[in-house]
Design an enzyme around this catalytic site. Structure first.
Site, PDB file in Angstrom:
ATOM      1  N   ALA A 197       0.831  -1.210   0.000  1.00  0.00           N
ATOM      2  CA  ALA A 197       0.000   0.000   0.000  1.00  0.00           C
ATOM      3  C   ALA A 197       0.858   1.249   0.000  1.00  0.00           C
ATOM      4  O   ALA A 197       0.841   2.050   0.937  1.00  0.00           O
ATOM      5  CB  ALA A 197      -0.940  -0.003   1.195  1.00  0.00           C
ATOM      6  N   ALA A 241       1.926   4.337  -2.970  1.00  0.00           N
ATOM      7  CA  ALA A 241       1.160   5.419  -3.573  1.00  0.00           C
ATOM      8  C   ALA A 241      -0.146   4.923  -4.190  1.00  0.00           C
ATOM      9  O   ALA A 241      -1.233   5.407  -3.850  1.00  0.00           O
ATOM     10  CB  ALA A 241       2.016   6.126  -4.620  1.00  0.00           C
ATOM     11  N   ILE A 242      -0.069   3.958  -5.106  1.00  0.00           N
ATOM     12  CA  ILE A 242      -1.273   3.493  -5.795  1.00  0.00           C
ATOM     13  C   ILE A 242      -2.150   2.657  -4.875  1.00  0.00           C
ATOM     14  O   ILE A 242      -3.373   2.830  -4.830  1.00  0.00           O
ATOM     15  CB  ILE A 242      -0.893   2.689  -7.063  1.00  0.00           C
ATOM     16  CG1 ILE A 242      -0.174   3.605  -8.071  1.00  0.00           C
ATOM     17  CG2 ILE A 242      -2.126   2.056  -7.689  1.00  0.00           C
ATOM     18  CD1 ILE A 242      -0.981   4.802  -8.530  1.00  0.00           C
ATOM     19  N   GLY A 243      -1.548   1.754  -4.119  1.00  0.00           N
ATOM     20  CA  GLY A 243      -2.329   0.961  -3.173  1.00  0.00           C
ATOM     21  C   GLY A 243      -2.988   1.821  -2.122  1.00  0.00           C
ATOM     22  O   GLY A 243      -4.145   1.594  -1.742  1.00  0.00           O
ATOM     23  N   ASN A 259       2.722  -2.909 -13.127  1.00  0.00           N
ATOM     24  CA  ASN A 259       3.154  -2.465 -14.449  1.00  0.00           C
ATOM     25  C   ASN A 259       3.916  -3.555 -15.195  1.00  0.00           C
ATOM     26  O   ASN A 259       4.521  -4.440 -14.591  1.00  0.00           O
ATOM     27  CB  ASN A 259       4.066  -1.237 -14.330  1.00  0.00           C
ATOM     28  CG  ASN A 259       3.274   0.045 -14.139  1.00  0.00           C
ATOM     29  OD1 ASN A 259       2.115   0.145 -14.533  1.00  0.00           O
ATOM     30  ND2 ASN A 259       3.902   1.030 -13.521  1.00  0.00           N
ATOM     31  N   LYS A 284       0.016   0.820 -22.607  1.00  0.00           N
ATOM     32  CA  LYS A 284       0.781   1.411 -21.507  1.00  0.00           C
ATOM     33  C   LYS A 284       2.227   0.912 -21.525  1.00  0.00           C
ATOM     34  O   LYS A 284       3.169   1.695 -21.381  1.00  0.00           O
ATOM     35  CB  LYS A 284       0.119   1.092 -20.166  1.00  0.00           C
ATOM     36  CG  LYS A 284       0.839   1.796 -19.024  1.00  0.00           C
ATOM     37  CD  LYS A 284       0.119   1.687 -17.697  1.00  0.00           C
ATOM     38  CE  LYS A 284       0.882   2.515 -16.656  1.00  0.00           C
ATOM     39  NZ  LYS A 284       0.349   2.322 -15.305  1.00  0.00           N
ATOM     40  N   ASN A 313       6.163   2.594 -21.517  1.00  0.00           N
ATOM     41  CA  ASN A 313       7.031   2.281 -20.386  1.00  0.00           C
ATOM     42  C   ASN A 313       8.307   1.566 -20.800  1.00  0.00           C
ATOM     43  O   ASN A 313       9.370   1.788 -20.228  1.00  0.00           O
ATOM     44  CB  ASN A 313       6.273   1.420 -19.371  1.00  0.00           C
ATOM     45  CG  ASN A 313       5.337   2.222 -18.489  1.00  0.00           C
ATOM     46  OD1 ASN A 313       5.452   3.435 -18.393  1.00  0.00           O
ATOM     47  ND2 ASN A 313       4.404   1.551 -17.840  1.00  0.00           N
ATOM     48  N   ASN A 360      10.927   4.664 -19.814  1.00  0.00           N
ATOM     49  CA  ASN A 360      11.556   4.413 -18.518  1.00  0.00           C
ATOM     50  C   ASN A 360      13.050   4.146 -18.620  1.00  0.00           C
ATOM     51  O   ASN A 360      13.849   4.835 -17.972  1.00  0.00           O
ATOM     52  CB  ASN A 360      10.833   3.272 -17.797  1.00  0.00           C
ATOM     53  CG  ASN A 360       9.619   3.735 -17.023  1.00  0.00           C
ATOM     54  OD1 ASN A 360       9.704   4.023 -15.841  1.00  0.00           O
ATOM     55  ND2 ASN A 360       8.481   3.827 -17.694  1.00  0.00           N
ATOM     56  N   SER A 413       9.041   6.503 -13.426  1.00  0.00           N
ATOM     57  CA  SER A 413       9.194   5.733 -12.181  1.00  0.00           C
ATOM     58  C   SER A 413      10.577   5.101 -12.094  1.00  0.00           C
ATOM     59  O   SER A 413      11.150   4.999 -11.001  1.00  0.00           O
ATOM     60  CB  SER A 413       8.110   4.659 -12.099  1.00  0.00           C
ATOM     61  OG  SER A 413       8.185   3.773 -13.204  1.00  0.00           O
TER      62      SER A 413
END
Length: 322
Positions: free
Chosen positions: A9, A11-13, A103, A205, A209, A213, A274
């Site tokens: 948990a 940022a996204i979680g 991702n 997506k 990436n 990235n 990221s």
């Protein structure tokens, strides 16, 4: 009542957990360290759209205290799955749906793929089958993450933009479990379309990436600079063209052109990818799920990826020399 656990948990979680709690959908969060301590003491704080909201999800550090869940939401980086496998085991029962909000190429990618490569293991993300042994692909539900968020301090999530989590079954069916989870996310004010061809959207997506990235990690440049410079723009485009050839051999249909995808990346502006953020913070880089797996699958389908192999070698060495 439906039991939901968010593991990883960050940022996204944290965003998903906070939104569900705000909508009256109870969530258990598994966390550790200062993030865990802050949530236990002060709650999970979400800053979004100019507002700050304190939520109070159940927060645990030991999954054995939680037990098997109806939905286990994984918001880890792909390379963190194997180290977390022992912790994840108590959360998974025979009826648990594993929501893979991760991702890159997921460990379940070839499950129900159809064709010659159905069930073939992607070693880059599932070495020796260690991930699929603990996270059965039949229990996985695809989830593509679009929001941007950050943990600005322990227990505090800052949501920058985006509210969509696209869901999809590996076999393309409109299952009850996918529909039910979508309803819960929609109740939480999030967009949660269920797509019959989840891999098509996954690749759109991944397409960005796999190029943006590693190139940003190698150059230290933000996304706007990577795509404004003719040289690095050309490298990204060539790498994406290689990736498209691999995806299409695997049955993927792209709904937009490579140049539209590049233009979409440029619109994001002065954004640190990221992978660049992880490099600067001394964290492991998400190399294999974003590019290593694509280069591996290229060998399956007989597509040469000279740019991909070169960038992969360079970024692996960059990570090793960090």
């Amino acid at each position: 009542m439906t039991s939901i656990c968010v593991f990883g948990a960050g940022a996204i979680g944290g965003l998903m957990a906070a939104k569900l709690e705000m909508a009256g959908v109870p969530v258990t969060v598994v966390a550790r360290g200062p993030h865990y301590e802050a949530m236990r003491a002060k709650g999970l704080v979400l800053r979004s759209e100019g507002q700050e909201t304190v939520t109070r999800p159940r927060v645990e550090t030991d999954p054995k205290d939680v037990g098997p869940q109806d939905y286990l939401v994984l918001t880890l980086k792909a390379h963190s799955l194997i180290p977390a496998m022992a912790q994840l085991k108590p959360l998974i029962g025979p009826g648990t749906t594993i929501v893979a909000a991760i991702n890159g190429v997921p460990w379940w990618y070839t499950y129900k793929l159809g064709g010659a490569f159905e069930g073939k293991r992607v070693e880059a993300v599932d070495p020796d089958g260690m991930v699929s042994a603990g996270l059965p692909p039949a229990q996985a539900l695809g989830c593509i993450v679009y929001p941007a968020a950050d943990v600005v301090e322990p227990g505090v999530i800052e949501h920058t933009y985006g509210d969509r989590f696209t869901l999809g079954e590996p076999d393309g069916s409109r299952s009850e479990r996918a529909g039910k989870f979508a309803e819960l996310l929609i109740k939480a004010g999030l967009k949660a379309p269920v797509r019959p061809r989840i891999r098509d959207e996954l690749w759109v997506k991944l397409w960005g990436n796999m190029a943006f990235n590693p190139v940003s990690a190698l150059t230290g440049a933000t996304l706007d600079k990577v795509l404004a410079d003719p040289g690095t723009h050309a490298v990204c485009r060539a790498l994406m063209v290689e990736g498209q050839a691999v995806a299409e051999k695997l049955g993927v249909k792209f709904a937009l052109t490579v140049d539209k995808r590049l233009a979409g990346g440029a619109e994001v502006g002065a954004h640190k990818t990221s992978m660049l953020q992880d490099l600067e913070r001394g964290r492991p880089l998400e190399i294999e799920a974003l590019l290593g797996a694509v280069v591996e699958m290229a060998e399956w389908v007989g597509v040469d990826m000279p740019i991909g192999r070169t960038i992969l070698a360079l970024v692996r060495q960059r990570a090793a020399m960090r």
